[in-house]
Design an enzyme around this catalytic site. Structure first.
Site, mmCIF file in Angstrom:
data_model
loop_
_atom_site.group_PDB
_atom_site.id
_atom_site.type_symbol
_atom_site.label_atom_id
_atom_site.label_comp_id
_atom_site.label_asym_id
_atom_site.label_seq_id
_atom_site.Cartn_x
_atom_site.Cartn_y
_atom_site.Cartn_z
ATOM 1 N N GLU A 146 0.822 -1.214 0.000
ATOM 2 C CA GLU A 146 0.000 0.000 0.000
ATOM 3 C C GLU A 146 0.859 1.268 0.000
ATOM 4 O OE1 GLU A 146 -4.090 -1.508 2.082
ATOM 5 O OE2 GLU A 146 -2.407 -1.134 3.434
ATOM 6 N N GLU B 151 -4.053 -10.328 0.899
ATOM 7 C CA GLU B 151 -4.857 -10.187 2.114
ATOM 8 C C GLU B 151 -6.289 -10.561 1.772
ATOM 9 O OE1 GLU B 151 -4.453 -6.305 3.907
ATOM 10 O OE2 GLU B 151 -2.283 -6.284 3.592
#
EC number: 3.2.1.23
Length: 1084
Positions: free
Chosen positions: A441, A507
Site C-alpha cells: 500500500e 490479504e
C-alpha cells in the site's frame, strides 16, 4: 541544510554493505543456535535517557566523561513505550503527525539515548571488529568512545558498522541516539503500533582480516525436478592480510554426510568466486518436507555455515508451481508482535507461532509489512513454512495518485531501493522465501519498477510480488497478480479468461473480531478454477497490549487506551489468535478449510480419500474412523492407506445395524509419529458424514394438566413443573420445578445480536436498528389459550415496530414437556433480520451445559465447517470466546439438544429438528455496552439464547461488506419450534409428544370468466394445531406449474393466499395444487 533524519536521500552513513545473515546459525541437526567464538552480545541493560525531542538531550551525552549515573536503565532489545517511556500509538492509515514529507515534528519527536560500557578482549584487535544492530526504529546515530560513527534509517534490516579503528582493548563506550520520527516514518505506516527503540539484537563480532564477507546460494532442479544444481557466489574481503589462505567448501546432506566441493588456495584480495555443482537426486525442500542441506565454508580461520534447500519456484501457463506441483497459498499475514514486549519478539514466541501455524494447516506466512528478525527465516526454513518476504515500505497515509505518491518521486528513489535491496541481500539464502514483496500500500511508480528490475538480475530463483501495481492494472515487473479482499465474483472473472499470472490474495478474510465467515466458499472457488492460488488471511495475531484497569483487572489494550491521538481503535485486533496466542474460533475453521486431505462419500459404505498434499504420502499418517450414535462413539477402528500426492483411494467402512437414532461417520488422519511442530496423534484432517437421520417418535401423553388463572397470570401445572404466563405481557414469566424457580427473567422473542466488528463496519446497528427495537418494544396484540385433555396451549400475538408480527405458542403437556413455537411475519419494507429466537435468564447456579451438535468451539451459519457433531460438556463461562472487544460470541450451530444444570435440576431444550444456542454469564446489554473484556460485570444469572438462526458473520472485509446473501435472514416469514423440559435427567431428544398435524385447506374461484379476464384463485389455510406450519403452495393450470408461493401459518390462525391467473383461452381449464385441491373453470 535539512536534518539527516529529514532527508530521504540520506539512507545511512558509515554502515557496511548489506550481506547475508550468518549470526546466529541454526543447526538443522540439533535445532540449536550457534554463535562464533569472537562474539559479544550487547543485549541486556543500557543506561537510558528519554527526551521529548532530539534538541532537549544534553549536548555532550556521547562523551566518555559524561556522567550518566542518574539515568534510568532499559532493556535491549525492547520498545521504550513498553517500558513506560512515552505512549504507544496505534493508527492504520493516518500518520500520528501532520504529514509533510520528508519533515517530521520538531517539538514532539520522542528521543532515546542509550549508553553502555563494554570490554573488548585484546586478542580481538588482530582481527576486524563489527557492531551489528538488527533493528532500530526509526532513525539512530552511533557514537563510539565519543566519536560519531554514522547513522541508519531502515527500522527492519540490519545496520552494521566497522569499528576496528575506533575501539581499544578494555573499556569502550557505545552511545546510540534514537529518534522515533524521521523521513523513514513516511515509509513505515503499516497498520500497527508506532513503537520506537532498539528492539532487535545488538552484538559485536570479530573476523579475520581476510574473510568471507558474503555468500549467495541458489539452487535449481532439472526439467524432471529430480536432479539438482547449486550455484554458489563467495565474496571475500581483505582488510590487511598478506598471506594466501585455503578456501574450502563442504556440502553436508540432511543425513549428515559430508562431501568437499571446493578446496583451493586464494590470494588475499577483494573478489567474488562463483561455483556450480551438480547434485544427483537431492532431497527436496518444501513446507511439507523441509530437508535442509548445509554449506560449510572456510577461508583460513573464518568459517561460515549456510542452510539451504533444493527447490524451484516458477510459473507455467499462469499456474504457480513449486517443485513442479501447483502450489496453493494457504497463508496468513503476521505482524511481529508480543503483548508484553511489543515488536521485540522472542524466539520462544516465534516458535510458538510457527508450531501453531503448522498445526492448523497454514503453509505460508507473509511478513506484513517488513522484513522480520533473521531468526524467523531460519525457523521457517527448519520447520517448513513458505514465506512472502516483504520490504519495509508502506506510505498508506500519502495519496497514491501517480503525481503524489512517494513511489514516483525522484527524491524518494534511494529510500525505496535501499530498503528493498537490504531485504534481498540479508535474506537471499533462505529456501523458505518464495516471493520478494516490494512493499505494501505504497502506490505504484518508477521507484518500485527500478528495484524490481534489480531483483530480477540479482535473484532469478524467486517471484516478485507487489499488490500496489494492480491498482493501476497489471504491471510487467511483478510476476503474480495480487489483490486485497476481492469479492468472489472477481475471482471467477479472473479465472474465466486465459491468464499468464497466478492470482494471489495477499490479504483476504479480514479476521477482525468474530469473523472469517464463508471461508469454505472462497476455497471451493479457488480449488475449482484455474489461476487461483489462495492467499493470506489478515491476519495472525490480535495486536492487543496487556494492560490492567483501575481495578487491577487485565485486558488487551488497543488504539486510544493510552490516550493516544489520533488512533484507529481496535482495528489492530484482526488476528486468528489472541495476543497471548490462545487460538480464536476462526483458527479452527482455517485448519479445517486448509486441510490437505479431501474425503467424499461415494456410496453408503464407500468413501473416496484424495491426497491433496504435494510431497507427502498418506502412509505417513494414521487413519481412523468412528461411528457416533446420537453423538456418542459406538465403534472405531484405525487403518493405513497408501496414496501418493494427488492420488485417490477408496475406503470401505463396515456399517452397523442402525436403529432410529442419528448416526455419523467420522474419518480422520493424524500424525503417526512426533514431528518438530506437533506430537504423534495430532489430527491433520477429518471429515464427518451423516449416515442416518434420526426418526422422531410421536408419543401420546396420558398425564393430565391443570390450568388456573387470575387477573394477571395464567398458571399451567404438569407433573412436577409449573409454567406461569403473564396476561399483561403474553410472555412465559416463570417456571417452577418442585418449587425451585428456574427463570430469572421471562422468555422473550429476540431479533437482535450484539454487533460484531464486521456488523459495525457495514453499519448494521444503524441499518437494522428496527430489530433491536423489536426485541424491546413489542406490543401484545392478542392472547388466548386452549385446554385439552393432556395439554394446554397458550398463544400470544405481538405487533413489532414497523408493523411486523410475531406469534408465540407454548403447548404444555401432562408429562411436563412444553413445545415452544415462533412465527415471524415481517412487514414488506423492513430490512434483513440479525437473529430469530428467544432469550431468557436462569440463576447462576445453572453453570454447566451439555449439548449434542457442532462443537466444541463456537460455530455460526457461515463458519461451521470445523464444528464436529458430538456430545459436549462445558462450564457456562467456557462457552463464550473472549474477543478483545466484546461482541457476539459463543453460538453453537445445528444443535439437536442442550441442557443447563445446577447439579440437581436440568433445563433441557431440544430442536425440532435443530436449533442454535448460546449461554453467557452476563446480559446482552452488558456485552454490547462494554469495550474491553475486563469490563464485563459478574452477574448472578446466565443468559440463554435459543435461536432458529442468526445471520452469518461475513469477513470479506470489515469496513462495508455484509454476510453473503445466502447467509442473511431476508425479510420473509419464518417459523421454528423447540421442546423444553425441566427434570433431573436428560430425556430422549427424539421422543416428542403427539399433537394433531391437521392443516385445513380450501380453494375457491369464479366458475366462469370471460376471455381476457384475470382468474383469481383464493386459498384459505387454517392451522388448528399448536405448531406453526410452513407450506409451499404450487398452483398448476392444465397440468403445468404456473406459480409457487411460500406461506407460514402460525398456530390457530387462518392465512389466505390469492393467485392471479392471466391469459386463459376459451374453453375448460383444470386448476389444481400440490395440496390436493382442484377445480374446473370455464372461459367464455
Amino acid at each position: 541544510m535539512p536534518y539527516e533524519w529529514e532527508n530521504p536521500q540520506l539512507v545511512s552513513e558509515g554502515t557496511e554493505k548489506s550481506h547475508a545473515s550468518f549470526i546466529p546459525y541454526l543447526d538443522p541437526f540439533s535445532g540449536e543456535w550457534e554463535y562464533p567464538e569472537e562474539f559479544i552480545s550487547l543485549n541486556g541493560n543500557w543506561r537510558f535517557l528519554f527526551a521529548k525531542n532530539p534538541f532537549e538531550v544534553p549536548e555532550d551525552f556521547f562523551s566518555e566523561k559524561f556522567d550518566d549515573s542518574n539515568w534510568d536503565e532499559i532493556e535491549v532489545p525492547s520498545n521504550w513505550e513498553m517500558k513506560g517511556y512515552g505512549k504507544p500509538i496505534y493508527t492504520n492509515v493516518v500518520y500520528p503527525f501532520e504529514p509533510n514529507p520528508p519533515f517530521v515534528p520538531k517539538d514532539d519527536n520522542p528521543t532515546g539515548v542509550y549508553r553502555r560500557w563494554i570490554e573488548i578482549p585484546e586478542d580481538w584487535f588482530k582481527k576486524e571488529i563489527f557492531l551489528h544492530f538488527e533493528g532500530v526504529r526509526s532513525f539512530f546515530y552511533l557514537w563510539v568512545n565519543g566519536k560519531k560513527i554514522g547513522f541508519s534509517k531502515d527500522s527492519c534490516t540490519p545496520a552494521e558498522f566497522r569499528l576496528t579503528d575506533v575501539l581499544r582493548p578494555g573499556k569502550n563506550l557505545i552511545t546510540v541516539e534514537v529518534l522515533k520520527w524521521s523521513d523513514g516514518s513516511y515509509l513505515e505506516d503499516q497498520d500497527m503500533w508506532w513503537f520506537a527503540g532498539i528492539y532487535r539484537d545488538v552484538y559485536l563480532y570479530a573476523l579475520p582480516k581476510f574473510h568471507i564477507r558474503d555468500v549467495f546460494v541458489r539452487t535449481d532442479l532439472d526439467e524432471n525436478y529430480r536432479n539438482g544444481k547449486i550455484f554458489l557466489d563467495v565474496e571475500m574481503r581483505n582488510l590487511g592480510e598478506e598471506e594466501e589462505k585455503d578456501l574450502e567448501v563442504t556440502l553436508i546432506t540432511p543425513d549428515g554426510d559430508e562431501k568437499t566441493l571446493v578446496k583451493e588456495t586464494v590470494k588475499p584480495e577483494d573478489r567474488v568466486l562463483s561455483f556450480a555443482f551438480d547434485v544427483k537426486d537431492p532431497k527436496k525442500w518444501s513446507a511439507e518436507t523441509p530437508h535442509l542441506y548445509v554449506l560449510k565454508l572456510k577461508l583460513g580461520e573464518d568459517e561460515k555455515k549456510v542452510n539451504f534447500g533444493f527447490r524451484k519456484i516458477e510459473i507455467k501457463d499462469g499456474t504457480l508451481l513449486f517443485n513442479g506441483k501447483p502450489l496453493y497459498i494457504k497463508g496468513v499475514n503476521r505482524h511481529e508482535f508480543d503483548p508484553d514486549r511489543g515488536h521485540a519478539v522472542t524466539v520462544e514466541r516465534m516458535i510458538q507461532d510457527i508450531k501453531l501455524m503448522k498445526q492448523h494447516n497454514i503453509n505460508t506466512v507473509r511478513t506484513s509489512h517488513y522484513p522480520n528478525q533473521t531468526k524467523w527465516y531460519d525457523l521457517c526454513d527448519y520447520f517448513g513454512l513458505y514465506v512472502i518476504d516483504e520490504a519495509n515500505i508502506e506510505s498508506h497515509g500519502i495519496d497514491w495518485d501517480p503525481e503524489v505518491t512517494l513511489a514516483n518521486r525522484w527524491e524518494w528513489e534511494k529510500a525505496h531501493f535501499d530498503r528493498i535491496k537490504r531485504m534481498v541481500e540479508r535474506d537471499k539464502n533462505h529456501p523458505s522465501i518464495i516471493f520478494w514483496s516490494l512493499g505494501n500500500e505504497a502506490g505504484d511508480g518508477v521507484n518500485f519498477e527500478k528495484a524490481a528490475l534489480w531483483i530480477k538480475k540479482r535473484d532469478n530463483t524467486r517471484l516478485i510480488h507487489y499488490e500496489g501495481t494492480t491498482r493501476r492494472g497489471e504491471s510487467y515487473y511483478v510476476d503474480v497478480f495480487s489483490l486485497m479482499y476481492p469479492k468472489m465474483d472477481i475471482l471467477l472473472e479472473y479465472a474465466s479468461k486465459k491468464r499468464e499470472k497466478p492470482f494471489i490474495m495477499c490479504e483476504y478474510a479480514h479476521a477482525m473480531g468474530n469473523s472469517v465467515g464463508n471461508l469454505k466458499d472462497y476455497w471451493d472457488v479457488i480449488e475449482k478454477y484455474p489461476y487461483l492460488h489462495g492467499g493470506c488471511i489478515w491476519d495472525w495475531v490480535d495486536q492487543g497490549i496487556r494492560k490492567k484497569d483501575e481495578n487491577g483487572r487485565e485486558f488487551w489494550a488497543y488504539g486510544g487506551d493510552f490516550g493516544d491521538t489520533p488512533n484507529d481503535g481496535n482495528f489492530c485486533i484482526n488476528g486468528v489468535v489472541l495476543p497471548d496466542r490462545t487460538p480464536e474460533p476462526e483458527l479452527y475453521e482455517v485448519k479445517k478449510v486448509y486441510q490437505n486431505v479431501k474425503i467424499r462419500q461415494v456410496s453408503k459404505d464407500t468413501y473416496e480419500v484424495e491426497n491433496r498434499y504435494l510431497f507427502t504420502n498418506l502412509e505417513m499418517f494414521d487413519g481412523a474412523w468412528k461411528i457416533r450414535k446420537d453423538g456418542e462413539v459406538i465403534e472405531e477402528k484405525t487403518f493405513k492407506i497408501f496414496a501418493e500426492p494427488g492420488e485417490k483411494r477408496l475406503l470401505k467402512i463396515p456399517l452397523p445395524e442402525m436403529d432410529d437414532s442419528e448416526y455419523f461417520l467420522e474419518i480422520s488422519f493424524s500424525l503417526s509419529e512426533d514431528t518438530p511442530w506437533a506430537e504423534k496423534g495430532h489430527v491433520v484432517a477429518w471429515e464427518q458424514f451423516l449416515l442416518k437421520a434420526p426418526a422422531f417418535e410421536k408419543k401420546s401423553i396420558s398425564d393430565g394438566v391443570s390450568l388456573r388463572e387470575d387477573g394477571k397470570h395464567l398458571t399451567v401445572e404438569a407433573k412436577d413443573t409449573v409454567y406461569v404466563f403473564s396476561k399483561l405481557t403474553g410472555l412465559l414469566e416463570q417456571i417452577l420445578h418442585r418449587r425451585k424457580k428456574i427463570l430469572k427473567s421471562p422468555v422473550v422473542p429476540n431479533f437482535w445480536r450484539v454487533p460484531t466488528d464486521n456488523d459495525i463496519g457495514n453499519r448494521m446497528p444503524q441499518r437494522l436498528a428496527i430489530w433491536k427495537r423489536a426485541s424491546k418494544e413489542r406490543k401484545l396484540f392478542k392472547m388466548h389459550w386452549k385446554k385439552e385433555e393432556n395439554r394446554v396451549s397458550v398463544h400470544s400475538v405481538f405487533q413489532l415496530p414497523g408493523n411486523s408480527w410475531v406469534y408465540t405458542t407454548y403447548t404444555v403437556f401432562g408429562n411436563g414437556d412444553v413445545l415452544v413455537d415462533l412465527s415471524l411475519i415481517p412487514a414488506e419494507d423492513v430490512p434483513e433480520i440479525p437473529r430469530i429466537g428467544f432469550q431468557f435468564t436462569v440463576p447462576e447456579e445453572f453453570g454447566t451445559v451439555e449439548w449434542y451438535g457442532r462443537g466444541p468451539h463456537e460455530t455460526y451459519w457461515d463458519r461451521k465447517e470445523s464444528g464436529l457433531f458430538a456430545r459436549y460438556r462445558k462450564a457456562v463461562g467456557e462457552m463464550m470466546h473472549r474477543y478483545v472487544r466484546p461482541q457476539e460470541t459463543g453460538n453453537r450451530s445445528d444443535v439437536r439438544w442442550f441442557a443447563l444444570s445446577d447439579g440437581e435440576t436440568k433445563l433441557f431444550v431440544s430442536g425440532m429438528p435443530q436449533i442454535d444456542f448460546s449461554v453467557w454469564p452476563f446480559s446482552m446489554e452488558d456485552l454490547e455496552r462494554v469495550q474491553h473484556i475486563s469490563e464485563l460485570p459478574e452477574r448472578d444469572f446466565v443468559t440463554v439464547n435459543v435461536d432458529f438462526r442468526q445471520m452469518g458473520l461475513g469477513g470479506d472485509d470489515s469496513w462495508g461488506a455484509m454476510p453473503h446473501l445466502e447467509y442473511r435472514l431476508l425479510p420473509k416469514p419464518y417459523r421454528f419450534s423447540f421442546r423444553m423440559r425441566i427434570s433431573e435427567e436428560i430425556p430422549s431428544w427424539r421422543v416428542l409428544a403427539a399433537i394433531p398435524e391437521t392443516l385445513h385447506v380450501e380453494m375457491s374461484s369464479e366458475d366462469v370468466i370471460r376471455e381476457g379476464d384475470t382468474l383469481r384463485v383464493k386459498f384459505s389455510l387454517l392451522n388448528d394445531t399448536p405448531l406453526s406450519k410452513e407450506k409451499q403452495v404450487v398452483l398448476f393450470v392444465d397440468g403445468n406449474e404456473y406459480s409457487v408461493r411460500r406461506v407460514v401459518i402460525p398456530p390457530f390462525k387462518k392465512e389466505e393466499l390469492v393467485f392471479k391467473v392471466e391469459g386463459l383461452k376459451k374453453g375448460e381449464h383444470l386448476i389444481h395444487t400440490n395440496l390436493n385441491t382442484r377445480k374446473t373453470i370455464y372461459v367464455r
